[in-house]
Design a protein around this motif. Structure first.
Motif, mmCIF file in Angstrom:
data_model
loop_
_atom_site.group_PDB
_atom_site.id
_atom_site.type_symbol
_atom_site.label_atom_id
_atom_site.label_comp_id
_atom_site.label_asym_id
_atom_site.label_seq_id
_atom_site.Cartn_x
_atom_site.Cartn_y
_atom_site.Cartn_z
ATOM 1 N N SER A 1 -50.401 151.890 -61.822
ATOM 2 C CA SER A 1 -49.007 151.688 -61.443
ATOM 3 C C SER A 1 -48.965 150.727 -60.261
ATOM 4 C CB SER A 1 -48.343 153.022 -61.039
ATOM 5 O OG SER A 1 -48.192 153.871 -62.155
ATOM 6 N N THR B 1 -35.197 155.283 -64.856
ATOM 7 C CA THR B 1 -35.501 154.594 -63.610
ATOM 8 C C THR B 1 -34.274 154.246 -62.782
ATOM 9 O OG1 THR B 1 -35.611 152.554 -64.897
ATOM 10 C CG2 THR B 1 -37.701 153.616 -64.340
ATOM 11 N N ARG C 1 -43.077 153.818 -61.989
ATOM 12 C CA ARG C 1 -43.005 154.635 -60.773
ATOM 13 C C ARG C 1 -42.251 153.928 -59.645
ATOM 14 N NH1 ARG C 1 -47.829 156.711 -60.396
ATOM 15 N NH2 ARG C 1 -47.244 158.886 -60.762
ATOM 16 N N TRP C 2 -42.589 152.679 -59.352
ATOM 17 C CA TRP C 2 -41.950 152.033 -58.203
ATOM 18 C C TRP C 2 -40.469 151.789 -58.435
ATOM 19 C CZ3 TRP C 2 -39.593 147.237 -58.182
ATOM 20 C CH2 TRP C 2 -39.921 146.325 -59.199
ATOM 21 N N GLU D 1 -46.667 150.036 -65.933
ATOM 22 C CA GLU D 1 -47.008 149.798 -64.528
ATOM 23 C C GLU D 1 -45.794 149.702 -63.609
ATOM 24 O OE1 GLU D 1 -47.486 144.979 -64.326
ATOM 25 O OE2 GLU D 1 -49.080 146.105 -65.313
ATOM 26 N N ASP D 2 -44.610 149.505 -64.200
ATOM 27 C CA ASP D 2 -43.402 149.326 -63.385
ATOM 28 C C ASP D 2 -42.564 150.595 -63.231
ATOM 29 O OD1 ASP D 2 -43.661 146.551 -62.791
ATOM 30 O OD2 ASP D 2 -43.004 146.052 -64.820
ATOM 31 N N CYS E 1 -50.745 156.653 -67.721
ATOM 32 C CA CYS E 1 -50.732 155.325 -67.111
ATOM 33 C C CYS E 1 -51.785 155.283 -66.007
ATOM 34 C CB CYS E 1 -49.352 154.999 -66.544
ATOM 35 S SG CYS E 1 -49.267 153.415 -65.688
ATOM 36 N N LEU F 1 -46.787 161.005 -65.635
ATOM 37 C CA LEU F 1 -47.033 159.569 -65.680
ATOM 38 C C LEU F 1 -48.508 159.257 -65.451
ATOM 39 C CD1 LEU F 1 -46.034 156.643 -65.832
ATOM 40 C CD2 LEU F 1 -45.438 156.799 -63.401
ATOM 41 N N ASP F 2 -49.125 159.937 -64.504
ATOM 42 C CA ASP F 2 -50.522 159.649 -64.175
ATOM 43 C C ASP F 2 -51.471 159.932 -65.340
ATOM 44 O OD1 ASP F 2 -50.036 158.712 -61.642
ATOM 45 O OD2 ASP F 2 -50.379 160.637 -60.658
#
Length: 328
Positions: A195, A81, A95-96, A92-93, A192, A188-189
Motif C-alpha cells: 500500500s 474510500t 488505504r491512503w 495500492e491506493d 494487498c 486489506l493487509d
C-alpha cells in the motif's frame, strides 16, 4: 489551449483525461492499457454497481473482461474510500485514500448509531469478530451477519449494513472478490502486500494532482464533491500544484474558475475536434458524469431523470455524442 475554454474544449479535455479519447499531449503508457493501469490513472471510480464499474475500466483500458479478473485477483479493490459510496481503486491506493477522505463520513456514521440501537461496545465486538475471521479468507456478507449475531448484535434494520460500511471507512477492512455474486469482506493487509504510504499533506497533494490529471478541466467545487473534503482542506493542495506549474487556472464557458493539468495546455484544436467525433456508450454511474458536481457542460438538465440522478440517486447507462451525455 486558450485561457478561456469553450464547452467543446471542456468536453474534449475531459474525454482525453478520462482515457476516452486520444491526444499526443497525454502520453498513453502500456500500463494504462490494463484495467489496473486505468484504475491507477482514474485513482477512484464510482462502483455502486460493480459490473458497471468494471465495464468502465475495460472501456478505458481497451481490454474487455480484464477488470473482472483483476478484481478476482485483488489487484483492484472495491471499497468505500470517499463520500461513503462504493469505489474501485488499484489495491495500492485504497488505504491512503480511505484515511484521507473518510474521517467526516465516519463521524457522521458514529452519530447515527443511537438511532440503530448500537453503542460503542457493540461496534467494538462486531469489529473484533469480523477482523478475526476476515484475516484468513474473505467473509461473505451473510456470514458476516452470522458473526454479528454470535456477539449479540442483530444485523437487521440496516445495522449489519451500517457496521460493514463503517468498518470499510476505517481503512483496514475492504470488499474482497465476490463469491457467487455475494459481497465479501476481508482485511486489506491479507490481500494487498503493498500500500502506498501516503499521509497528511502528501496524500492530499497526490489526490488533487491525480484528480485534475485524470479529470480536468474541473472546478474546485467539482473536486470537493468528488473527494468529500471541504474547500479549506483542498486549497493547500491546489496552491502547491499551481505554484509548481502542474495545474493551470483557466476560465470556463460560464466564466467560472477551472483548473486543467499542465499537459492539457498542449491539446490542439484538431485533437479537440477528433475527441468529440466518436459516439460512445458508457455504463451506469460512469465517471464522465460522476466526477463533477456541475454536469451542465456535459448533460442538459432535461435528461436528469432519463440518465440521472433520478429521485433514488441512480445513474443509468448513457451515450456520448459530441461530448454530450444523452439517453441510450
Amino acid at each position: 489551449m486558450s485561457v478561456s475554454l469553450s464547452t467543446d474544449q471542456v468536453r474534449a479535455l475531459r474525454l482525453i483525461a478520462q482515457l476516452l479519447a486520444p491526444s499526443s499531449a497525454l502520453t498513453r503508457t502500456d500500463v494504462m492499457d490494463t484495467a489496473v493501469g486505468a484504475a491507477k490513472h482514474m485513482l477512484a471510480s464510482q462502483a455502486q454497481q460493480r459490473d458497471s464499474a468494471l465495464i468502465a475500466l475495460d472501456i478505458r483500458s481497451h481490454h474487455p473482461g480484464t477488470a473482472a479478473t483483476a478484481l478476482e485477483n485483488s489487484l483492484l479493490i472495491r471499497s468505500w474510500t470517499q463520500r461513503g459510496t462504493h469505489q474501485i481503486l488499484a489495491a495500492e491506493d485504497v488505504r491512503w485514500m480511505t484515511l484521507l477522505c473518510s474521517p467526516r463520513i465516519l463521524a457522521a456514521s458514529a452519530k447515527r448509531r443511537s438511532q440503530l440501537g448500537l453503542d460503542d461496545a457493540a461496534v467494538h465486538r462486531a469489529r473484533e469478530v469480523l477482523t478475526e475471521h476476515a484475516a484468513g479468507a474473505p467473509v461473505p456478507r451473510s456470514r458476516a451477519y452470522e458473526l454479528f449475531r454470535s456477539v449479540d448484535i442483530d444485523p437487521g434494520e440496516y445495522r449489519g449494513q451500517h457496521l460493514l460500511r463503517h468498518f470499510g471507512g476505517e481503512g483496514e477492512i475492504v470488499q474482497g472478490p465476490p463469491v457467487d455474486g455475494e459481497d465479501t469482506f476481508v482485511l486489506l493487509d491479507s490481500i494487498c502486500t503493498l500500500s502506498l504510504g501516503l499521509r497528511g499533506e502528501e496524500a492530499l497533494i497526490e489526490m488533487v494532482r491525480r484528480y485534475f490529471y485524470s479529470r480536468g478541466a474541473a472546478t474546485l467545487k467539482d473536486l470537493q464533491w468528488w473527494s468529500g473534503l471541504n474547500l479549506s482542506e483542498l486549497k493547500p493542495g491546489i496552491s502547491f500544484l499551481a505554484d509548481g506549474g502542474e495545474i493551470l487556472q483557466v476560465t470556463g464557458p460560464n466564466d467560472e474558475d477551472m483548473w486543467i493539468p499542465a499537459w492539457a495546455d498542449s491539446v490542439t484544436d484538431a485533437e479537440v475536434k477528433a475527441a468529440l467525433e466518436p459516439e460512445l456508450t458508457l455504463p451506469a454511474f460512469d465517471e464522465y458524469l460522476l466526477s463533477y458536481t456541475d454536469r451542465s457542460h456535459l448533460m442538459d438538465s432535461e435528461h436528469l431523470f432519463s440518465i440521472g440522478p433520478g429521485k433514488n440517486g441512480v445513474f443509468k447507462p448513457f451515450k456520448v455524442v459530441q461530448g454530450e451525455a444523452l439517453p441510450v
